[in-house]
Design a protein around this motif. Structure first.
Motif, mmCIF file in Angstrom:
data_model
loop_
_atom_site.group_PDB
_atom_site.id
_atom_site.type_symbol
_atom_site.label_atom_id
_atom_site.label_comp_id
_atom_site.label_asym_id
_atom_site.label_seq_id
_atom_site.Cartn_x
_atom_site.Cartn_y
_atom_site.Cartn_z
ATOM 1 N N HIS A 114 0.746 -1.461 0.131
ATOM 2 C CA HIS A 114 0.048 0.095 -0.116
ATOM 3 C C HIS A 114 0.878 1.537 -0.291
ATOM 4 O O HIS A 114 2.323 0.793 0.955
ATOM 5 C CB HIS A 114 -1.166 -0.078 1.697
ATOM 6 N N PRO A 115 0.551 2.575 -0.027
ATOM 7 C CA PRO A 115 -0.447 2.823 -1.514
ATOM 8 C C PRO A 115 -0.628 1.303 -3.022
ATOM 9 O O PRO A 115 -0.466 2.397 -3.653
ATOM 10 C CB PRO A 115 -1.410 3.786 -1.727
ATOM 11 N N LEU A 116 -1.765 0.653 -2.665
ATOM 12 C CA LEU A 116 -1.293 -0.483 -4.435
ATOM 13 C C LEU A 116 -1.898 0.712 -5.265
ATOM 14 O O LEU A 116 -2.589 1.229 -5.566
ATOM 15 C CB LEU A 116 -2.069 -0.998 -4.311
ATOM 16 N N THR A 117 -1.619 0.003 -6.915
ATOM 17 C CA THR A 117 -1.791 0.590 -8.053
ATOM 18 C C THR A 117 -3.474 0.732 -7.894
ATOM 19 O O THR A 117 -3.990 2.043 -8.379
ATOM 20 C CB THR A 117 -1.393 -0.208 -9.518
ATOM 21 N N GLY A 118 -4.355 -0.219 -7.690
ATOM 22 C CA GLY A 118 -5.501 -0.405 -8.016
ATOM 23 C C GLY A 118 -6.502 2.003 -6.980
ATOM 24 O O GLY A 118 -7.116 1.831 -7.105
ATOM 25 N N GLU A 119 -5.839 0.853 -5.628
ATOM 26 C CA GLU A 119 -6.025 2.677 -5.042
ATOM 27 C C GLU A 119 -5.951 3.594 -5.116
ATOM 28 O O GLU A 119 -6.819 4.400 -5.578
ATOM 29 C CB GLU A 119 -5.377 2.633 -3.322
ATOM 30 N N VAL A 120 -4.533 3.682 -5.877
ATOM 31 C CA VAL A 120 -4.458 5.036 -6.608
ATOM 32 C C VAL A 120 -5.117 5.462 -7.938
ATOM 33 O O VAL A 120 -5.813 6.067 -8.042
ATOM 34 C CB VAL A 120 -2.663 4.840 -7.112
ATOM 35 N N VAL A 121 -5.498 4.572 -9.093
ATOM 36 C CA VAL A 121 -6.590 4.465 -9.565
ATOM 37 C C VAL A 121 -7.720 4.763 -9.182
ATOM 38 O O VAL A 121 -7.996 5.848 -9.985
ATOM 39 C CB VAL A 121 -6.297 3.652 -10.693
ATOM 40 N N ALA A 122 -8.381 4.262 -8.603
ATOM 41 C CA ALA A 122 -9.528 5.461 -7.795
ATOM 42 C C ALA A 122 -9.462 5.918 -7.206
ATOM 43 O O ALA A 122 -9.969 7.194 -7.568
ATOM 44 C CB ALA A 122 -10.291 4.034 -6.587
ATOM 45 N N ALA A 123 -8.529 6.560 -6.258
ATOM 46 C CA ALA A 123 -8.565 8.125 -6.621
ATOM 47 C C ALA A 123 -8.146 9.263 -7.420
ATOM 48 O O ALA A 123 -8.474 10.505 -7.270
ATOM 49 C CB ALA A 123 -7.219 8.267 -4.962
ATOM 50 N N LEU A 124 -7.411 8.999 -8.247
ATOM 51 C CA LEU A 124 -7.052 9.458 -9.434
ATOM 52 C C LEU A 124 -8.648 9.356 -10.033
ATOM 53 O O LEU A 124 -9.053 11.093 -10.710
ATOM 54 C CB LEU A 124 -6.206 8.967 -10.659
ATOM 55 N N LYS A 125 -9.010 9.013 -10.018
ATOM 56 C CA LYS A 125 -10.825 8.762 -11.471
ATOM 57 C C LYS A 125 -12.316 10.061 -10.121
ATOM 58 O O LYS A 125 -12.166 10.680 -10.939
ATOM 59 C CB LYS A 125 -10.466 7.285 -10.903
ATOM 60 N N LEU A 154 -2.028 0.244 -15.884
ATOM 61 C CA LEU A 154 -3.049 0.551 -17.632
ATOM 62 C C LEU A 154 -3.781 -1.003 -17.185
ATOM 63 O O LEU A 154 -5.387 -0.458 -17.822
ATOM 64 C CB LEU A 154 -2.703 -0.349 -18.656
ATOM 65 N N ARG A 155 -3.500 -1.463 -16.113
ATOM 66 C CA ARG A 155 -5.326 -2.783 -15.844
ATOM 67 C C ARG A 155 -5.708 -2.439 -15.112
ATOM 68 O O ARG A 155 -7.243 -2.319 -15.445
ATOM 69 C CB ARG A 155 -4.404 -4.042 -15.776
ATOM 70 N N ALA A 156 -5.153 -1.177 -13.691
ATOM 71 C CA ALA A 156 -6.327 -1.176 -13.502
ATOM 72 C C ALA A 156 -7.504 0.485 -13.452
ATOM 73 O O ALA A 156 -8.699 0.122 -13.053
ATOM 74 C CB ALA A 156 -5.381 -0.536 -12.372
ATOM 75 N N TYR A 162 -11.284 3.822 -16.486
ATOM 76 C CA TYR A 162 -11.154 5.514 -16.609
ATOM 77 C C TYR A 162 -9.780 5.482 -17.309
ATOM 78 O O TYR A 162 -8.977 4.097 -17.350
ATOM 79 C CB TYR A 162 -9.596 5.644 -14.975
ATOM 80 N N SER A 163 -9.922 6.051 -17.991
ATOM 81 C CA SER A 163 -9.535 7.015 -19.841
ATOM 82 C C SER A 163 -8.590 8.156 -19.211
ATOM 83 O O SER A 163 -8.696 8.949 -20.594
ATOM 84 C CB SER A 163 -10.127 6.471 -20.540
ATOM 85 N N PRO A 164 -7.204 8.171 -18.495
ATOM 86 C CA PRO A 164 -7.244 9.616 -18.765
ATOM 87 C C PRO A 164 -5.411 9.122 -19.375
ATOM 88 O O PRO A 164 -5.286 8.774 -19.860
ATOM 89 C CB PRO A 164 -6.189 9.993 -17.149
#
Length: 336
Positions: A114-125, A154-156, A162-164
């Motif tokens: 932590h913070p794992l990639t999925g957590e970070v991508v969720a926060a970015l979205k 990219l998988r997350a 989510y497409s930034p």
């Protein structure tokens, strides 16, 4: 001054641009060692198996269970946790200040804890970031590090729809500020020797090893490491500099020479002052503080080396932060 963290508070007003600093991660407690290792050995970009859906998880659990005791000893020697999280967060805070004029937010993203990639991508979205600069804190590209971080990011993104606009910085060892920072750090640490004369000090540039098989398959990591070493040598002009590799595991042949072999050989030759710089790392963690700083220090004493020192990684050194800032600005086409 209060540090501008607030990293995962999506309620805060968010600018359009986020910078994501990718790193390996490390367990934040001894209880986290085994699940951290499971995550590591589950990485499909490093360990590939037939019928991976059935075999990878079993392999990861088995290897994590077998390695937990040895790994736990290292983390216990560091106080019970890896310092990589705090060190990477310090880099993020410093970089956010350096990019204040761009109003960019800087996030820490860890591959295996932590913070794992999925957590970070969720926060970015959730924060509405339309543009992301993905900046792995590995100066030399390898599929096993920068490539793995990019693929998981990219998988997350795909999982969360989510497409930034993602701008990926894959290799940056040629950055002048980064190289100058290394040279300056080596010069400072050399002053700790009783005879701080470069002609009397053997400098080892130690990089994390990878299996030879990976290089034969086309991974550019070794070329990047060798070029980094060449550029550092040019800045130092020291008479004795040796590139070597650490952290090998398992029965496969890894990149050589191994740092422990070099230490033994130089001890036999009568070298009495060795200085080590961790050339593949920008944050201090178990490989720099425990492996180089404790395990190989003991080996050096046993080999007859009178003085042995390890140069701290750059961590939040201003030279590194300048290099990272320049990389981000270039990626955003706002270089000044």
């Amino acid at each position: 001054m209060k540090r501008a963290s607030g990293q995962y508070n999506a309620a805060m007003t968010s600018p359009r641009t986020a910078v994501v600093l990718c790193n390996l991660g490390g367990p934040d407690s001894l209880e986290a060692v085994e699940p951290f290792l499971r995550n590591l050995f589950s990485d499909p970009d490093i360990f590939q198996f037939p019928a991976a859906a059935f075999t990878q998880g079993l392999f990861a659990r088995l290897v994590a269970w077998r390695r937990r005791e040895e790994a736990s000893r290292g983390y216990a020697a560091l106080g019970g946790a890896s310092p990589i999280g705090a060190n990477t967060q310090d880099q993020a805070w410093a970089l956010e200040q350096a990019l204040a004029d761009l109003k960019a937010r800087v996030f820490v993203c860890m591959r295996y804890w932590h913070p794992l990639t999925g957590e970070v991508v969720a926060a970015l979205k959730a924060g509405g970031f339309a543009r992301v600069v993905l900046l792995p804190l590995y100066p030399q590209y390898s599929l096993t590090t920068s490539g793995s971080a990019r693929n998981e990011f990219l998988r997350a993104c795909a999982r969360l729809h989510y497409s930034p606009d993602v701008r990926f910085i894959d290799s940056w060892y040629e950055e002048p500020d980064y190289l100058d920072g290394i040279a300056a750090a080596i010069g400072r640490e050399a002053q700790r020797f009783s005879v701080p004369d470069p002609a009397r000090i053997s400098l080892l540039l130690s990089a994390h090893g990878v299996p030879q098989r990976l290089i034969r398959q086309g991974d550019p990591y070794q070329r990047g490491i060798e070029e980094t070493a060449r550029l550092v040598r040019a800045r130092l002009a020291w008479p004795r500099v040796t590139l070597c590799y650490q952290s090998r595991v398992g029965p496969l042949e890894w990149l050589r020479p191994y740092v422990d072999d070099v230490i033994r050989e130089q001890g036999r030759e009568g070298v009495d002052q060795i200085l080590v710089y961790p050339i593949a790392f920008v944050s201090d963690h178990i490989e720099t503080l425990y492996e180089l700083g404790m395990t190989y220090a003991r080996l050096a004493r046993e080999a007859g080396v009178r003085e042995y020192h390890v140069v701290p990684a750059l961590n939040a050194d201003p030279a590194l932060i300048r290099a990272l800032s320049r990389l981000v600005r270039t990626a955003l086409r706002e270089e000044r």
